[in-house]
Scaffold this active site. Structure first.
Site, PDB file in Angstrom:
ATOM      1  N   ALA A   7     117.790  69.746  62.914  1.00  0.00           N
ATOM      2  CA  ALA A   7     116.908  69.683  64.068  1.00  0.00           C
ATOM      3  C   ALA A   7     116.944  71.126  65.012  1.00  0.00           C
ATOM      4  CB  ALA A   7     117.169  68.411  65.040  1.00  0.00           C
ATOM      5  N   ASP A  89     109.914  66.790  59.559  1.00  0.00           N
ATOM      6  CA  ASP A  89     108.672  67.283  59.989  1.00  0.00           C
ATOM      7  C   ASP A  89     107.989  68.156  59.039  1.00  0.00           C
ATOM      8  OD1 ASP A  89     110.081  69.901  60.041  1.00  0.00           O
ATOM      9  OD2 ASP A  89     110.929  69.571  61.906  1.00  0.00           O
ATOM     10  N   HIS A 106     116.419  63.662  54.156  1.00  0.00           N
ATOM     11  CA  HIS A 106     116.050  62.558  54.995  1.00  0.00           C
ATOM     12  C   HIS A 106     114.770  62.240  54.818  1.00  0.00           C
ATOM     13  CE1 HIS A 106     119.954  63.688  57.228  1.00  0.00           C
ATOM     14  NE2 HIS A 106     120.186  63.143  56.154  1.00  0.00           N
ATOM     15  N   CYS A 114     105.834  51.077  52.022  1.00  0.00           N
ATOM     16  CA  CYS A 114     105.918  49.575  52.025  1.00  0.00           C
ATOM     17  C   CYS A 114     107.443  49.395  51.675  1.00  0.00           C
ATOM     18  CB  CYS A 114     104.974  48.857  51.428  1.00  0.00           C
ATOM     19  SG  CYS A 114     105.230  46.825  51.646  1.00  0.00           S
ATOM     20  N   CYS A 139     101.540  46.051  55.329  1.00  0.00           N
ATOM     21  CA  CYS A 139     101.176  46.699  54.090  1.00  0.00           C
ATOM     22  C   CYS A 139      99.678  46.149  53.904  1.00  0.00           C
ATOM     23  CB  CYS A 139     102.164  46.469  52.937  1.00  0.00           C
ATOM     24  SG  CYS A 139     101.367  47.085  51.619  1.00  0.00           S
ATOM     25  N   CYS A 142     100.372  43.927  50.151  1.00  0.00           N
ATOM     26  CA  CYS A 142     101.048  42.727  50.233  1.00  0.00           C
ATOM     27  C   CYS A 142     101.481  42.214  51.387  1.00  0.00           C
ATOM     28  CB  CYS A 142     102.377  43.215  49.309  1.00  0.00           C
ATOM     29  SG  CYS A 142     103.533  44.191  50.168  1.00  0.00           S
ATOM     30  N   ASN A 205     124.427  78.124  64.733  1.00  0.00           N
ATOM     31  CA  ASN A 205     124.194  77.047  65.627  1.00  0.00           C
ATOM     32  C   ASN A 205     124.645  77.301  67.261  1.00  0.00           C
ATOM     33  OD1 ASN A 205     123.286  74.246  65.491  1.00  0.00           O
ATOM     34  ND2 ASN A 205     125.425  73.768  66.008  1.00  0.00           N
ATOM     35  N   ILE A 223     118.262  80.393  67.681  1.00  0.00           N
ATOM     36  CA  ILE A 223     118.058  80.456  66.211  1.00  0.00           C
ATOM     37  C   ILE A 223     116.453  81.203  66.051  1.00  0.00           C
ATOM     38  CG2 ILE A 223     116.876  79.073  64.449  1.00  0.00           C
ATOM     39  CD1 ILE A 223     118.860  76.804  65.562  1.00  0.00           C
TER      40      ILE A 223
END
Length: 237
Positions: A7, A89, A106, A114, A139, A142, A205, A223
């Protein structure tokens, strides 16, 4: 070389991180409830809060920053680089990294799936329904529960994606971890996979991480400054 991003690489794009001093969960620990799969699936109110939160999220309009662009420039210059990202993102791709060279550990907030019939669709279509007044849109095929195509707490990473990530890490000579607390497993363990296979680990970091002891260099500068500087040095050989 391979790059693992968290992140922290996107905060300069206006997307808040989760665990930093000004992080989403630091300021409001209860927000983590929205990112727990069991809660999301069981409680319509949680889903309504989730969609209400994400429908106005800064990530939808965020632009790549200097760090994203510097990594994409490495690829355009012909360096063999793969990006393994914990972020959802899509900013690496928007900066110019080809889709095939970005592995989204992720998932992606730009796709929705769905949970019943597995149909996938652009998240923009779901957001339009929310803006039209549907707080928890089902959805259309369904009636099942829709969820951003991202990994929530309580879910496992896709086994094929994780396997690819481990293979990429193990084949790396240089492995750079950028903007990640390296506290979320199994993504963080890719640092160990790379080092055990002979790679040099560099960590960029703001705060200490559990993997600092494995790194040949730990960089604490911002960063947006550090990554362009590193990429420039790599391009110069």
């Amino acid at each position: 070389m391979s790059v693992l991003t968290g992140a922290g690489i996107s905060t300069d794009s206006g997307i808040p991180d989760f665990r930093g001093p000004d992080g989403v969960w630091t300021k409001n620990p209860r927000m983590a409830d929205l990112f727990t799969y069991q809660n999301y699936m069981a409680d319509p109110e949680v889903r309504e809060r989730f969609w209400a939160t994400y429908s106005g999220h800064s990530a939808w309009s965020a632009e790549p920053n200097d760090a994203h662009r510097a990594l994409a420039e490495l690829d355009r210059a012909g360096l063999a680089v793969r990006v393994l990202t914990q972020n959802i993102d899509g900013l690496h791709q928007r900066a110019g990294m080809p889709d095939r060279k970005v592995l989204e550990l992720h998932g992606s907030m730009h796709r929705t799936a769905c949970t019943k019939c597995s149909r996938t669709l652009p998240s923009s279509q779901v957001l339009a329904r929310i803006e039209a007044g549907e707080a928890d849109p089902p959805c259309a095929d369904c009636g099942g529960i829709l969820k951003l195509a991202v990994v929530l707490f309580g879910q496992y990473l896709d086994a094929d994606v994780l396997g690819q990530a481990r293979n990429i890490a193990a084949a790396s000579q240089l492995f750079i971890a950028i903007g990640s607390t390296l506290e979320v497993e199994p993504a963080a363990s890719l640092c160990s996979v790379a080092v055990e296979a002979g790679a040099k680990l560099v960590i960029v970091n703001r705060d200490p991480t559990p993997y600092d002891g494995l790194a040949v260099e730990v960089i604490r500068e911002p960063i947006g400054v550090a990554v362009p500087r590193i990429c420039k040095a790599l391009l110069q050989g």
